[in-house]
Design an enzyme around this catalytic site. Structure first.
Site, PDB file in Angstrom:
ATOM      1  N   ASP A  11      44.281  42.803  46.119  1.00 40.48           N
ATOM      2  CA  ASP A  11      44.209  42.799  44.654  1.00 40.48           C
ATOM      3  C   ASP A  11      44.629  41.399  44.188  1.00 40.48           C
ATOM      4  O   ASP A  11      45.180  40.618  44.965  1.00 40.48           O
ATOM      5  CB  ASP A  11      45.147  43.864  44.059  1.00 40.48           C
ATOM      6  N   SER A  12      44.409  41.129  42.917  1.00 43.10           N
ATOM      7  CA  SER A  12      44.867  39.856  42.364  1.00 43.10           C
ATOM      8  C   SER A  12      46.395  39.816  42.300  1.00 43.10           C
ATOM      9  O   SER A  12      46.969  38.778  41.971  1.00 43.10           O
ATOM     10  CB  SER A  12      44.301  39.672  40.955  1.00 43.10           C
ATOM     11  N   CYS A  74      40.901  46.293  43.152  1.00 45.44           N
ATOM     12  CA  CYS A  74      40.867  45.488  41.931  1.00 45.44           C
ATOM     13  C   CYS A  74      39.500  45.719  41.284  1.00 45.44           C
ATOM     14  O   CYS A  74      38.463  45.420  41.894  1.00 45.44           O
ATOM     15  CB  CYS A  74      41.049  44.024  42.308  1.00 45.44           C
ATOM     16  N   GLU A 152      52.688  42.147  36.158  1.00 44.14           N
ATOM     17  CA  GLU A 152      53.045  41.156  37.204  1.00 44.14           C
ATOM     18  C   GLU A 152      54.473  40.648  37.009  1.00 44.14           C
ATOM     19  O   GLU A 152      55.168  40.375  37.965  1.00 44.14           O
ATOM     20  CB  GLU A 152      52.110  39.946  37.148  1.00 44.14           C
ATOM     21  N   CYS A 184      41.783  49.170  35.386  1.00 43.05           N
ATOM     22  CA  CYS A 184      42.420  48.032  36.065  1.00 43.05           C
ATOM     23  C   CYS A 184      43.585  48.619  36.853  1.00 43.05           C
ATOM     24  O   CYS A 184      44.346  49.439  36.316  1.00 43.05           O
ATOM     25  CB  CYS A 184      42.922  47.028  35.024  1.00 43.05           C
ATOM     26  N   HIS A 186      46.332  47.498  37.720  1.00 45.95           N
ATOM     27  CA  HIS A 186      47.682  47.204  37.223  1.00 45.95           C
ATOM     28  C   HIS A 186      48.145  48.249  36.199  1.00 45.95           C
ATOM     29  O   HIS A 186      49.340  48.468  36.028  1.00 45.95           O
ATOM     30  CB  HIS A 186      47.722  45.824  36.542  1.00 45.95           C
TER      31      HIS A 186
HETATM   32  N1  DGL Z   1      44.168  44.725  39.223  1.00 46.30           N
HETATM   33  C1  DGL Z   1      43.074  43.960  38.704  1.00 46.30           C
HETATM   34  C2  DGL Z   1      41.955  44.919  38.252  1.00 46.30           C
HETATM   35  O1  DGL Z   1      41.947  46.061  38.670  1.00 46.30           O
HETATM   36  C3  DGL Z   1      43.628  43.010  37.699  1.00 46.30           C
HETATM   37  C4  DGL Z   1      42.687  42.038  37.187  1.00 46.30           C
HETATM   38  C5  DGL Z   1      43.235  40.685  36.887  1.00 46.30           C
HETATM   39  O2  DGL Z   1      43.822  40.049  37.777  1.00 46.30           O
HETATM   40  O3  DGL Z   1      42.984  40.253  35.773  1.00 46.30           O
HETATM   41  O4  DGL Z   1      41.054  44.571  37.525  1.00 46.30           O
END
Ligand code: DGL
Length: 262
Positions: A11-12, A74, A152, A184, A186
């Site tokens: 993931d990011s 993600c 985050e 998302c 997050h």
């Molecule tokens: N967890 C990512 C998602 O599901 C976050 C996206 C991001 O880094 O902007 O889209």
């Protein structure tokens, strides 16, 4: 049929931990390597090409760790890069997609809300699903401005976060939604605050359990499951701040894990 290699997840940042948790719950014999690209977070506002490059780098890392299957935990990376990843690598990928289909099917008010990043809303997958499954439903969308940064940086329970969410959600309430789709990975970490600001009748949909089920199905189909009830190994790598990942993990699990900074 007894493949001890790990499942890879990326993931990011820390968002994909919401998917990690469900995978570990459903597949307790499987080892997992998690890659958090927090140094490059958020992906949501990056160009498609940039996200493809980052996704390939994340995949190369996980393949180097001998992963047998990769979960793109993600939505944004799935939207931008999964087609390219599937073309370029022979390994199987499982992606994320906002749960517009179940929300539309079950909506009584015929109005649903979707919170996601800009990149996810622009993706072909999202557009196709909405066109196909939400014909008679009003789909209200909203970019979850600042939400990835809030998670985050572990600001979930700050007073400002609740106020920010209240403002963000208000148009959804006015549109009488009865389902809120979290597009998302997050966002499920914001669930306690979302519950406080949403009316009781609004159901919040997190696709993570369905993604864990899909991971199981693919492992089974490709004969990649690990059936020994030995000790699975959980490894976490981050390009960002190790303490933040560590704090999330301590709250999320009582399992033993190793954490590394890249
Ligand atoms: N967890 C990512 C998602 O599901 C976050 C996206 C991001 O880094 O902007 O889209």
């Amino acid at each position: 049929m007894n493949d001890a290699r790990p499942i890879g997840i990326f993931d990011s940042g820390v968002g994909g931990l919401s998917v990690w948790k469900e995978i570990v719950k459903l597949l307790p014999n499987e080892s997992v390597v998690y890659y958090a690209d927090s140094a490059n977070c958020p992906y949501g506002s990056k160009s498609k090409q940039e996200i493809i490059e980052l996704a390939k780098r994340n995949v190369d890392f996980l393949l180097h760790k001998q992963c047998k299957l990769i979960v793109v935990a993600c939505n944004t990376a799935t939207a931008a890069a999964i087609d390219d990843l599937r073309k370029e690598y022979t390994i199987s990928f499982i992606g994320m997609e906002p749960a517009v289909k179940p929300a539309s099917l079950h909506s009584k008010t015929k109005s649903i809300g979707v919170l996601a990043t800009e990149g996810t809303f622009n993706g072909r997958l999202y557009q196709q699903t909405t066109k196909r499954f939400a014909k008679d439903v009003k789909v209200n969308i909203k970019v979850g401005d600042k939400l990835v940064d809030i998670v985050e940086n572990n600001l979930i329970f700050e007073k400002e976060t609740k106020e920010h969410l209240q403002k963000l959600i208000h148009p959804f309430i006015k549109m009488n939604i009865d389902h809120l789709v979290l597009g998302c990975t997050h966002y499920p970490f914001l669930m306690p605050v979302l519950r406080e600001v949403l009316p009781q009748n609004v159901k919040i949909l997190d696709p993570a359990p369905a993604v864990a089920k899909q991971t199981y199905n693919i492992l089974k189909k490709e004969r990649l499951t690990h059936q020994d009830t030995g000790k699975p190994i959980y490894e976490f790598y981050t390009t960002g701040n190790m303490d933040i990942l560590n704090n999330f993990l301590k709250k999320l699990t009582d399992k033993k894990f190793s954490l590394y900074q890249l």
